[in-house]
Design a protein around this motif. Structure first.
Motif, short mmCIF file in Angstrom:
data_model
loop_
_atom_site.label_atom_id
_atom_site.label_comp_id
_atom_site.label_asym_id
_atom_site.label_seq_id
_atom_site.Cartn_x
_atom_site.Cartn_y
_atom_site.Cartn_z
N ASN A 46 -1.33 3.33 5.98
CA ASN A 46 -1.46 1.78 6.17
C ASN A 46 -0.36 1.08 5.50
OD1 ASN A 46 -1.52 3.04 9.45
ND2 ASN A 46 -3.12 2.88 8.69
N THR A 47 -0.91 0.81 4.55
CA THR A 47 -0.46 -0.16 3.06
C THR A 47 1.31 0.09 3.50
OG1 THR A 47 -2.48 0.00 2.08
CG2 THR A 47 -0.81 -1.17 1.18
N ARG A 48 2.20 -1.42 3.31
CA ARG A 48 3.51 -1.23 3.30
C ARG A 48 3.38 -1.89 2.28
NH1 ARG A 48 3.91 3.01 6.85
NH2 ARG A 48 2.84 2.57 8.51
N SER A 49 3.26 -2.85 1.99
CA SER A 49 3.54 -3.65 0.42
C SER A 49 3.02 -4.68 -0.19
CB SER A 49 4.55 -4.41 0.78
OG SER A 49 4.74 -6.17 1.92
N ILE A 50 2.75 -4.47 -1.71
CA ILE A 50 1.54 -5.17 -2.32
C ILE A 50 2.01 -5.79 -3.44
CG2 ILE A 50 -0.33 -4.98 -3.54
CD1 ILE A 50 -0.26 -2.27 -2.71
N SER A 51 1.93 -7.38 -3.10
CA SER A 51 2.72 -8.03 -4.16
C SER A 51 2.08 -8.06 -5.89
CB SER A 51 1.70 -9.72 -3.56
OG SER A 51 1.10 -9.98 -4.10
N PRO A 52 2.81 -8.32 -6.61
CA PRO A 52 2.93 -8.14 -7.93
C PRO A 52 1.24 -8.57 -7.90
CG PRO A 52 4.93 -8.43 -7.95
CD PRO A 52 4.39 -8.64 -6.37
N ASN A 53 0.90 -10.03 -7.59
CA ASN A 53 0.17 -11.00 -7.47
C ASN A 53 -1.71 -10.15 -7.27
OD1 ASN A 53 0.68 -12.96 -9.30
ND2 ASN A 53 1.91 -14.36 -8.01
N THR A 54 -1.60 -9.42 -5.93
CA THR A 54 -2.60 -8.77 -5.23
C THR A 54 -2.59 -7.86 -6.59
OG1 THR A 54 -2.05 -9.78 -3.32
CG2 THR A 54 -2.81 -7.94 -3.05
N LYS A 55 -1.65 -6.86 -6.73
CA LYS A 55 -1.94 -6.25 -7.02
C LYS A 55 -2.52 -5.81 -8.88
CE LYS A 55 0.29 -2.10 -9.41
NZ LYS A 55 1.48 -1.76 -10.10
#
Length: 336
Positions: A46-55
């Motif tokens: 269900n995880t569609r996109s992750i921002s570089p900052n969050t990662k």
């Protein structure tokens, strides 16, 4: 994606696994429980996109916690706190240590775990069933089983049901119960909710109590909470479940069973169980045990239950050593 502080633990774990890649994630999955794998798999899906900052933020958090665990293993919490303060600053160090306290804390009711079961029974037998369930959830299965066996019959099933249905208990409630027992929680108990109890907890207890207590609790639960009783039964083994074993497994079990114990155990079992056992014995031994059963006369139910429990303990021991396989439902067991 929400700020890091607003992301749940499951979401963080899913993001971390995505960031680590399939090979490393697969290695981690080998150490997780089936339900944990299912939850994480669903979350990853269900995880569609992750921002570089969050990662990057979650990877940093993971690194800091690993670092803290290493420091604690090397020199304890004080040593870890000192090094983390130098590396991350006082506020960040407190935050990292705080996230680890659930696994590092001295368990609530630690003093109770060191108390003789018979003495502890005097402390808690008149308490509310929910209070008893909470305390037993923190004990070893052996200690808890002794107490459950000694409770009044009308309380046994009630306490068992409450343990099975228990999910999370707030620190305030735990503190209040400990005040009743005139003790204090460890200073390391954090303000997160503490997971106790559950079906697995009551199964461990029921697997250890005497056969009479086990039967009483299960029969009561089958009337009051049939779905819960089914879930518990799927995870445990009782004497009559020997019918679910294949002939090879039954023969392996019988090699470990004393003939006199077997005769007493079969004295109180139904005809179907008796036939399965006799069919897996040699004709000579089968005849001998039938004669023993006939000539021994009436046998106390308590003695029958104890003999059956000994055989069940042998079955569980053989299962633990992978010498036999018990099918517990929820999927086919494949033996190659």
């Amino acid at each position: 994606m929400a700020k890091n502080t607003e992301i749940s633990g499951v979401q963080k774990a899913a993001i971390l696994l995505i960031a680590l890649g399939p090979e490393k994630s697969a290695s981690i999955f080998k150490h997780l429980k089936e339900e944990e794998i299912e939850t994480l798999t669903l979350e990853i899906a269900n995880t569609r996109s992750i921002s570089p900052n969050t990662k990057e933020s979650i990877m940093d958090e993971f690194y800091e916690i690993c670092l803290a665990q290493q420091y604690i293993a090397e020199g304890g919490i004080g040593y870890a706190k000192e090094l983390l303060e130098k590396a991350l600053g006082a506020e960040k160090a407190r935050d990292v240590i705080g996230k680890l306290t659930a696994s590092l804390q001295v368990r609530p009711f630690e003093f109770v775990r060191k108390t003789d079961a018979s003495q502890l029974l005097n402390f808690i037998q008149d308490e509310h069933p929910q209070t008893i369930a909470l305390i037993l959830s923190y004990l070893s299965s052996a200690q808890a089983s002794q107490i459950v066996s000694s409770l009044a019959p009308d309380k046994q099933a009630d306490v068992a049901k409450r343990i099975a249905q228990m999910d999370r208990t707030s620190p305030d409630v735990i503190k209040e119960v400990e005040k009743v027992l005139e003790r204090k929680l460890s200073s390391l108990v954090n303000q997160d909710y503490t997971i106790v109890g559950g079906v697995d907890s009551i199964v461990e207890i029921l697997n250890t109590v005497d056969r009479g207590t086990e039967k009483h609790i299960m029969e009561t639960l089958e009337i009051e909470e049939p779905e819960l009783a089914d879930e518990i039964r799927r995870k445990m083994f009782v004497f009559e479940d020997i019918l679910s074993l294949d002939d090879k497994s039954i023969q392996r079990v019988l090699r470990e069973v004393d003939n006199n114990e077997l005769a007493v155990a079969l004295k109180g079992s139904n005809e179907e169980v008796q036939n399965v056992i006799f069919n897996n014995l040699s004709q000579r031994l089968s005849t001998m045990i039938r004669e023993d059963m006939e000539y021994m006369g009436p046998v106390r139910m308590k003695d029958v239950e104890e003999a059956q429990q000994k055989i069940v303990n042998i079955i569980r021991k053989l299962e633990d050593s992978s010498e036999i396989i018990i099918s517990r439902g929820g999927g086919d067991e494949i033996v190659v």
